[in-house]
Design an enzyme around this catalytic site. Structure first.
Site, short mmCIF file in Angstrom:
data_model
loop_
_atom_site.label_atom_id
_atom_site.label_comp_id
_atom_site.label_asym_id
_atom_site.label_seq_id
_atom_site.Cartn_x
_atom_site.Cartn_y
_atom_site.Cartn_z
N ARG A 16 10.80 -2.74 12.18
CA ARG A 16 9.86 -2.14 13.00
C ARG A 16 9.34 -3.09 13.99
NH1 ARG A 16 5.73 0.77 8.71
NH2 ARG A 16 4.13 -0.56 9.81
N LYS A 22 0.85 -1.29 -0.04
CA LYS A 22 0.02 -0.11 -0.04
C LYS A 22 0.88 1.32 0.04
CE LYS A 22 -2.60 -0.71 3.68
NZ LYS A 22 -2.06 -2.08 4.21
N ARG A 45 -1.05 -9.04 13.12
CA ARG A 45 -1.49 -8.09 12.23
C ARG A 45 -2.38 -8.69 11.12
NH1 ARG A 45 3.79 -5.20 10.26
NH2 ARG A 45 2.17 -3.87 8.91
N ARG A 87 11.52 -6.76 5.72
CA ARG A 87 11.42 -5.26 5.45
C ARG A 87 12.19 -4.38 6.47
NH1 ARG A 87 5.63 -2.43 5.30
NH2 ARG A 87 5.05 -3.06 7.22
N ARG A 123 -9.92 0.77 8.26
CA ARG A 123 -9.47 -0.47 8.51
C ARG A 123 -10.67 -1.39 9.32
NH1 ARG A 123 -3.65 0.69 8.97
NH2 ARG A 123 -2.51 -1.14 9.07
P1 AMP Z 1 0.28 0.84 8.74
O1 AMP Z 1 1.58 1.64 8.60
O2 AMP Z 1 -0.76 1.44 7.95
O3 AMP Z 1 0.20 -0.65 8.60
O4 AMP Z 1 0.07 1.20 10.37
C1 AMP Z 1 0.50 0.45 11.32
C2 AMP Z 1 -0.10 0.40 12.84
O5 AMP Z 1 -0.91 1.63 13.05
C3 AMP Z 1 -1.18 -0.55 12.60
O6 AMP Z 1 -0.79 -1.80 12.61
C4 AMP Z 1 -2.18 -0.04 13.56
O7 AMP Z 1 -1.74 -0.44 14.83
C5 AMP Z 1 -2.05 1.43 13.58
N1 AMP Z 1 -3.08 1.82 12.54
C6 AMP Z 1 -2.88 2.52 11.32
N2 AMP Z 1 -4.02 2.80 10.84
C7 AMP Z 1 -5.01 2.49 11.52
C8 AMP Z 1 -6.31 2.29 11.62
N3 AMP Z 1 -7.09 2.84 10.27
N4 AMP Z 1 -7.21 1.88 12.63
C9 AMP Z 1 -6.52 1.42 13.65
N5 AMP Z 1 -5.17 1.31 13.70
C10 AMP Z 1 -4.55 1.70 12.78
#
Ligand code: AMP
Length: 209
Positions: A153, A13, A164, A124, A88
């Site tokens: 990370r 993404k 996740r 990653r 999400r």
């Molecule tokens: P990402 O970089 O989009 O994978 O987001 C990293 C982490 O941020 C996720 O694993 C969640 O813990 C949190 N996060 C990001 N976007 C959301 C969302 N829309 N709703 C809830 N948690 C989020």
């Protein structure tokens, strides 16, 4: 254009988002980036979010919905935006529908096999300095761009990856049906070269608005 990018963690993404925003005049909104910045800055939001993020859990809807709604309301989103990592959950999608004056144009779902996702997330690496993302096999030493240290990370550790993916299946995948029912879902096969995937994305976006 108002776009949502949907896909499992590791589907690409973030990478496709960068390409889309440089090709089309839309503002990139990543709730993950906003939350990571808050953690880095040590704000109250960051302290709340960090515990969820390191475990691979979702940050509660009421927190994330507020952040996203506020961001979408800023002037740079008037001509369009690309939401990356939001919504999400179905509750977030419903809140987004309510918050928008103009409806979404398209939801791009990046499709990729789960084994491939596990492989990608495991290799990653992210730069502690500038946040650039690399594949472990492609780099040795520090960040080629800024010299920062490359790290795994916390949410790319094996246990967090497992969690996740589970969270994605349980809470985010239902959005595929949600947006299919709304008639705005487009699926893109997210395997192969980044450029090939982007060509597929552009083909889909050509037919939108
Ligand atoms: P990402 O970089 O989009 O994978 O987001 C990293 C982490 O941020 C996720 O694993 C969640 O813990 C949190 N996060 C990001 N976007 C959301 C969302 N829309 N709703 C809830 N948690 C989020």
């Amino acid at each position: 254009m108002r776009i949502v990018l949907l896909g499992a963690p590791g589907a690409g993404k973030g990478t496709q988002a960068e390409l889309i925003v440089s090709e089309y005049e839309v503002t990139h909104i990543s709730t993950g980036d906003i939350l990571r910045k808050a953690v880095k800055d040590g704000t109250e939001l960051g302290r709340t979010a960090e515990a969820y993020m390191t475990k691979g859990e979702l940050v509660p809807d009421e927190v994330v919905i507020g952040i996203a709604a506020e961001r979408i309301g800023l002037p740079d989103c008037v001509n369009g935006f690309l939401l990356d990592g939001f919504p999400r959950t179905v509750a977030q999608a419903e809140a987004l529908d309510k918050a928008l004056t103009n409806k979404l144009d398209v939801v791009l779902s990046l499709d990729v096999d789960e084994n491939e996702v596990i492989r990608r997330l495991g290799s990653r690496r992210v730069c502690q300095g500038c946040g650039r993302i690399y594949v472990a096999e492609d780099v040795t030493g520090d960040c080629p761009a800024c010299g920062g240290k490359l790290i795994i990370r916390a949410d790319d550790q094996p246990e967090a990856i497992k969690r996740r993916l589970q969270v994605y299946r349980d809470q985010t995948e239902p959005l595929v049906s949600y947006y299919r029912n709304a008639g705005i879902l487009k699926t893109v096969q997210a395997v192969g070269d980044i450029e090939d995937v982007f060509e597929r994305v552009k083909t889909v976006l050509k037919d939108v608005s």
